[in-house]
Design a protein around this motif. Structure first.
Motif, PDB file in Angstrom:
ATOM      1  N   TYR A 198       4.396   9.134  10.313  1.00 45.64           N
ATOM      2  CA  TYR A 198       3.729  10.001   9.335  1.00 45.64           C
ATOM      3  C   TYR A 198       4.153  11.459   9.511  1.00 45.64           C
ATOM      4  O   TYR A 198       4.366  12.182   8.529  1.00 45.64           O
ATOM      5  CB  TYR A 198       2.211   9.896   9.480  1.00 45.64           C
ATOM      6  N   TRP A 220      -8.991   3.078  -2.124  1.00 43.43           N
ATOM      7  CA  TRP A 220      -7.684   3.736  -2.015  1.00 43.43           C
ATOM      8  C   TRP A 220      -6.570   2.708  -1.871  1.00 43.43           C
ATOM      9  O   TRP A 220      -5.588   2.728  -2.613  1.00 43.43           O
ATOM     10  CB  TRP A 220      -7.697   4.687  -0.823  1.00 43.43           C
ATOM     11  N   SER A 221      -6.731   1.798  -0.906  1.00 40.46           N
ATOM     12  CA  SER A 221      -5.683   0.810  -0.668  1.00 40.46           C
ATOM     13  C   SER A 221      -5.604  -0.201  -1.799  1.00 40.46           C
ATOM     14  O   SER A 221      -4.519  -0.702  -2.121  1.00 40.46           O
ATOM     15  CB  SER A 221      -5.926   0.092   0.664  1.00 40.46           C
ATOM     16  N   THR A 228      -1.497   5.408  -1.932  1.00 36.77           N
ATOM     17  CA  THR A 228      -0.506   5.979  -1.020  1.00 36.77           C
ATOM     18  C   THR A 228       0.900   5.760  -1.561  1.00 36.77           C
ATOM     19  O   THR A 228       1.738   6.671  -1.549  1.00 36.77           O
ATOM     20  CB  THR A 228      -0.635   5.358   0.381  1.00 36.77           C
ATOM     21  N   GLY A 234      -6.407  11.268   1.581  1.00 38.13           N
ATOM     22  CA  GLY A 234      -6.590   9.831   1.748  1.00 38.13           C
ATOM     23  C   GLY A 234      -6.713   9.427   3.205  1.00 38.13           C
ATOM     24  O   GLY A 234      -7.499   8.533   3.544  1.00 38.13           O
ATOM     25  N   MET A 235      -5.949  10.085   4.085  1.00 39.00           N
ATOM     26  CA  MET A 235      -6.040   9.774   5.512  1.00 39.00           C
ATOM     27  C   MET A 235      -7.378  10.227   6.094  1.00 39.00           C
ATOM     28  O   MET A 235      -7.981   9.521   6.909  1.00 39.00           O
ATOM     29  CB  MET A 235      -4.886  10.437   6.267  1.00 39.00           C
ATOM     30  N   ARG A 284     -10.317   7.894   4.967  1.00 37.37           N
ATOM     31  CA  ARG A 284      -9.954   6.476   5.042  1.00 37.37           C
ATOM     32  C   ARG A 284     -11.177   5.580   5.198  1.00 37.37           C
ATOM     33  O   ARG A 284     -11.252   4.502   4.609  1.00 37.37           O
ATOM     34  CB  ARG A 284      -8.994   6.259   6.207  1.00 37.37           C
ATOM     35  N   GLU A 298       3.325   8.853  -2.695  1.00 35.78           N
ATOM     36  CA  GLU A 298       4.631   8.950  -2.042  1.00 35.78           C
ATOM     37  C   GLU A 298       5.754   8.851  -3.072  1.00 35.78           C
ATOM     38  O   GLU A 298       6.758   9.565  -2.983  1.00 35.78           O
ATOM     39  CB  GLU A 298       4.782   7.845  -1.001  1.00 35.78           C
ATOM     40  N   ASN A 329       0.802  -1.225   0.000  1.00 33.33           N
ATOM     41  CA  ASN A 329       0.000   0.000   0.000  1.00 33.33           C
ATOM     42  C   ASN A 329       0.833   1.272   0.000  1.00 33.33           C
ATOM     43  O   ASN A 329       0.390   2.306  -0.501  1.00 33.33           O
ATOM     44  CB  ASN A 329      -0.929   0.025   1.220  1.00 33.33           C
ATOM     45  N   SER A 330       2.009   1.233   0.606  1.00 32.23           N
ATOM     46  CA  SER A 330       2.827   2.440   0.700  1.00 32.23           C
ATOM     47  C   SER A 330       4.299   2.077   0.603  1.00 32.23           C
ATOM     48  O   SER A 330       4.685   0.910   0.755  1.00 32.23           O
ATOM     49  CB  SER A 330       2.560   3.176   2.020  1.00 32.23           C
ATOM     50  N   LEU A 350      -2.265  12.759  -0.053  1.00 32.13           N
ATOM     51  CA  LEU A 350      -2.089  11.801   1.041  1.00 32.13           C
ATOM     52  C   LEU A 350      -2.905  12.200   2.264  1.00 32.13           C
ATOM     53  O   LEU A 350      -3.480  11.340   2.946  1.00 32.13           O
ATOM     54  CB  LEU A 350      -0.606  11.694   1.402  1.00 32.13           C
TER      55      LEU A 350
END
Length: 284
Positions: free
Chosen positions: A177, A249-250, A255, A238-239, A242, A259, A55-56, A235
């Motif tokens: 984060y 999203w995931s 993410t 997205g948080m 969630r 990033e 995911n990230s 980002l």
């Protein structure tokens, strides 16, 4: 007559040459290729192949081989940002740097260090039967040579790094984060407001206007800075969403890609600062 021996080297002299351009290029190449490098290594070893990766970028900390690459690359970036940008007075190509700018780079280096050493939470993969790093809490007497090695040993397997220390992991991911946000914010600031200043006399014409190469470099810097802050905004969105956008999203690993965009923009800006192409050099 004996030949004169060379003068003694000062304690702080290096036995090799080191330029800030090479530091910039090294930082830039690492940041530019790190996201795709992690994804490629992960794909080669089948890391969450059912979901086309994790995911990230931070979740690659828990992946085999890719985790070593992730931590090692960030540690190098952290050291370069925090240690190597020390200017003994006014230096060409850095004439418009203020002390606060250099201090901010050190803060960004410390933030990169925290991102590397304080992992995020979760695996970053919803698929089953995946292999990730774990931590085994060995029982007392495991190194006793007199024990019967044929008997099984009861151990406790802990996935989360901080749980292996007995630390509740609720706050630490937010520290991860926060450090990432500080790092990207400072790098974006550098792209938009520091690198765009006239840092060398060669960058200006006699009338004070920038030369063509400086104009083009500033365009690249501003584009990179805009990408960094746009990725940060995405980002954050997205948080905040969630709960409603979580699966979508995931499932798309957004993410990771946002990033990656921010990290690659940072890398490209530093490559431009390091003049990785000769056409970016100012006329002499």
């Amino acid at each position: 007559m004996k030949p004169l021996s060379p003068p003694p080297r000062r304690a702080d002299d290096l036995p090799f040459s080191l330029s800030l351009k090479s530091v910039n290029r090294t930082t830039g190449y690492i940041a530019l290729f790190l996201p795709l490098g992690l994804w490629t290594v992960g794909a080669f070893f089948g890391v969450c192949s059912a979901e086309n990766g994790l995911n990230s970028i931070s979740h690659y900390y828990f992946a085999r081989i890719a985790g070593d690459l992730f931590v090692g690359a960030l540690l190098v970036i952290a050291v370069l940002l925090a240690v190597f940008y020390r200017l003994p007075g006014k230096v060409d190509e850095y004439l418009a740097h203020e002390k606060t700018d250099l201090l901010l780079l050190k803060v960004a280096g410390v933030a990169a260090l925290l991102v590397a050493l304080i992992p995020t939470s979760g695996t970053g993969c919803e698929a089953a039967d995946q292999i990730f790093r774990g931590y085994v809490l060995a029982p007392e007497g495991i190194n006793d040579r007199t024990r019967d090695v044929s008997l099984p040993i009861e151990t406790t397997l802990v996935f989360d790094l901080w749980a292996s220390f007995g630390v509740a992991p609720k706050v630490l991911p937010y520290l991860h984060y926060g450090a990432a946000a500080v790092m990207f914010a400072i790098l974006g600031y550098y792209c938009l407001f520091v690198f765009t200043r006239a840092q060398s006399r060669k960058s200006l014409k006699d009338d004070g206007s920038p030369v063509v190469t400086k104009t083009w470099r500033n365009r690249f810097y501003r584009i990179c800075g805009a990408i960094i802050f746009a990725a940060m905004a995405a980002l954050l969105f997205g948080m905040l969403t969630r709960d409603s956008l979580g699966p979508a999203w995931s499932g798309s690993n957004l993410t990771f890609w946002f990033e990656a965009a921010a990290l690659m923009a940072f890398g490209f800006a530093w490559l431009v600062k390091g003049r990785f192409l000769w056409v970016l050099e100012d006329p002499r």
